[in-house]
Design a protein around this motif. Structure first.
Motif, PDB file in Angstrom:
ATOM      1  N   SER A  77       0.791  -1.232   0.000  1.00  0.00           N
ATOM      2  CA  SER A  77       0.000   0.000   0.000  1.00  0.00           C
ATOM      3  C   SER A  77       0.818   1.274   0.000  1.00  0.00           C
ATOM      4  N   HIS A 100      -2.034  -3.003   4.243  1.00  0.00           N
ATOM      5  CA  HIS A 100      -3.367  -3.517   4.522  1.00  0.00           C
ATOM      6  C   HIS A 100      -3.387  -5.037   4.418  1.00  0.00           C
ATOM      7  N   ARG A 115      -6.230  -7.900   4.003  1.00  0.00           N
ATOM      8  CA  ARG A 115      -7.618  -7.905   3.555  1.00  0.00           C
ATOM      9  C   ARG A 115      -8.158  -9.342   3.460  1.00  0.00           C
ATOM     10  N   THR A 139     -10.962  -5.099   5.784  1.00  0.00           N
ATOM     11  CA  THR A 139      -9.593  -4.966   6.258  1.00  0.00           C
ATOM     12  C   THR A 139      -9.526  -5.470   7.686  1.00  0.00           C
ATOM     13  N   GLU A 145      -3.948  -2.963   9.461  1.00  0.00           N
ATOM     14  CA  GLU A 145      -3.380  -1.940   8.595  1.00  0.00           C
ATOM     15  C   GLU A 145      -2.379  -1.100   9.379  1.00  0.00           C
TER      16      GLU A 145
END
Length: 477
Positions: A85, A105, A107, A122, A125
């Protein structure tokens, strides 16, 4: 030859030549596929999106690790993925002394009966998962629900405990393993029950730095094993053991390599460009013996590896990227003898990254899908051409005898894309093999996708993309 006949031949060649040149210059995905299945059908591929930046409202770039498991036990296999990210590999900017905020992140894409309908959430993070590179799913606390462990390249390992039936809504309790904090860069993480007590251990290579420099290659960092005794949410329940030290270790994969019923650990090292394995001595304890894997004819660093008995002699062979391209090495009768290398193919000038095995054409032997790593800019197509290292997907067709010539079928070649991971699944339930994958190096087009294997009686375009706008498709060099 008379002049009339000679003229007809020249005209015939002239008519054919523009078509041939045109075909050679067509982008890979826009060529007609010539791949065939065992029943004679043509094979092409259609892309479907599972998780991506626009619908998520998040900067899901640098998508890397990927696993599948039924996280909420609803009968559908879900997808767990990690995303660094950020646009820069090591989360740094060009400004001196710039310290960026942590990014990253973790997911989950929850599946449904419709292969194009996914619910994405999510579960970790930022500081919890800075630059996550890899992920493993395993029921650590033995409550029946799969938990998640993530390797963060900028920091540590983190355990995320599945809340059970409320996995889609509830917060996942977590523990950053304290003995991993401030110790380097964890690039991979795996799980396996090595001592047979019913509780999985974790293995992880610590490469030392996210972007290793000359000094990092000159030192050794550990491949580590983490064992659990007690509550996995308590730091003192975990014990760290160093298995060995290497220059930029990047794999520590559990596999029963010698077929004795016990999980061994295969090591790959970038700095030494070699493989090794730790033999599980199988005495009910975590006792291992290190063996070198000496390769005759190639060198392998082992970032991603596959294990298949390609020559059908009852022993697992190893498949991966090598200095010869995409290769397999044959396990000898005596595992400490030299492993002979055989080339499967090459993506040159594109560099091979992710791979997965499956019987793609349903002819009874094992084929491989492979993805490459683009080396150009990450946030724009930039000034690259057909001779640069670009993002490619293709598959290699097994000739029946794995030591003979394999046939490469190209699917797509784009200016940007890092195809780091593939998982073989029949996602749409139509009886042929599809693939779930991650894509990085191409924001805003990074994320998780699946490609559908399409069968037809006449040739289709090799690849149908999911987006109207994407990184440019490119011809072969």
């Amino acid at each position: 030859m008379n002049k009339t006949k000679e003229k007809k031949i020249i005209i015939f060649i002239a008519l054919l030549l523009p078509s041939s040149i045109l075909s050679a210059q067509l982008p890979v995905g826009e060529k007609l596929s010539n791949a065939r299945s065992a029943d004679g059908s043509y094979i092409s591929w259609k892309e479907h999106l599972i998780d991506e930046s626009i619908s998520a409202g998040l900067p899901l770039s640098g998508s890397d690790g990927l696993v599948m498991a039924d996280i909420d036990l609803d009968g559908f296999e879900d997808v767990v993925s990690v995303h660094e990210s950020d646009a820069e590999y090591d989360s740094t900017a060009e400004l001196p002394n710039f310290i960026p905020p942590p990014a990253g992140h973790v997911r989950i894409a929850f599946a449904s009966a419709n292969p194009d309908s996914w619910t994405n959430i999510t579960i970790a993070e930022a500081e919890d998962s800075p630059a996550p590179e890899d992920v493993v799913v395993v029921d650590i606390n033995l409550d029946g629900y799969p938990d998640v462990v993530v390797a963060a390249e900028l920091s540590h390992l983190i355990y995320l405990q599945n809340p059970g039936s409320s996995a889609r809504e509830a917060e996942w309790q977590r523990l950053i393993l304290p003995m991993t904090q401030g110790r380097g860069s964890y690039i991979r993480v795996f799980a396996g029950d090595f001592d047979g007590d019913g509780v999985a251990e974790l293995t992880a290579p610590n490469k030392g730095a996210q972007r290793p420099g000359p000094s990092d290659y000159a030192r050794s960092t550990p491949v580590e094993l983490f064992s659990l005794d007690g509550d996995p949410l308590k730091g003192d329940s975990w014990t760290r053991t160093e298995l060995g030290h290497y220059s930029i270790p990047q794999n520590a994969e559990p596999i029963d390599l010698n077929n004795d019923g016990n999980l061994d650990i295969v090591i790959g090292t970038r700095g030494e460009n070699r493989l090794a394995f730790f033999e599980n001595l199988g005495v009910g304890n975590l006792n291992f013996r290190e063996h070198a894997i000496g390769i005759n004819g190639a060198r392998m660093a082992g970032f991603n590896l596959e294990y298949v008995d390609l020559n059908r002699d009852g022993r697992l062979d190893i498949i991966g990227a090598s200095d010869q391209g995409f290769s397999w090495i044959e396990q000898p009768e005596n595992i400490d003898d030299a492993w002979n290398a055989y080339q499967i193919g090459t993506f040159e000038p594109d560099s091979i990254t992710g791979m997965e095995h499956a019987d793609i054409d349903q002819d009874g032997d094992i084929d491989f899908i492979v993805g490459s790593y683009s080396r150009g800019p990450r946030t724009g197509d930039g000034d690259v051409d057909v001779n640069d290292a670009l993002g490619r997907i293709g598959w290699f067709e097994n000739p029946g005898n794995a030591k003979e010539t394999w046939v490469r079928h190209d699917i797509s070649r784009r200016k940007r894309g890092m195809f780091d991971k593939f998982i073989a699944r029949d996602i749409d339930g139509d009886g042929d093999m599809d693939f779930v994958g991650t894509r990085g190096n191409s924001y805003p087009y990074d994320g998780v996708f699946w490609i559908e294997q399409v069968r037809s009686q006449t040739p289709n375009l090799a690849f149908t993309r999911a987006r109207a706008e994407d990184s440019d498709e490119m011809p072969l060099p």
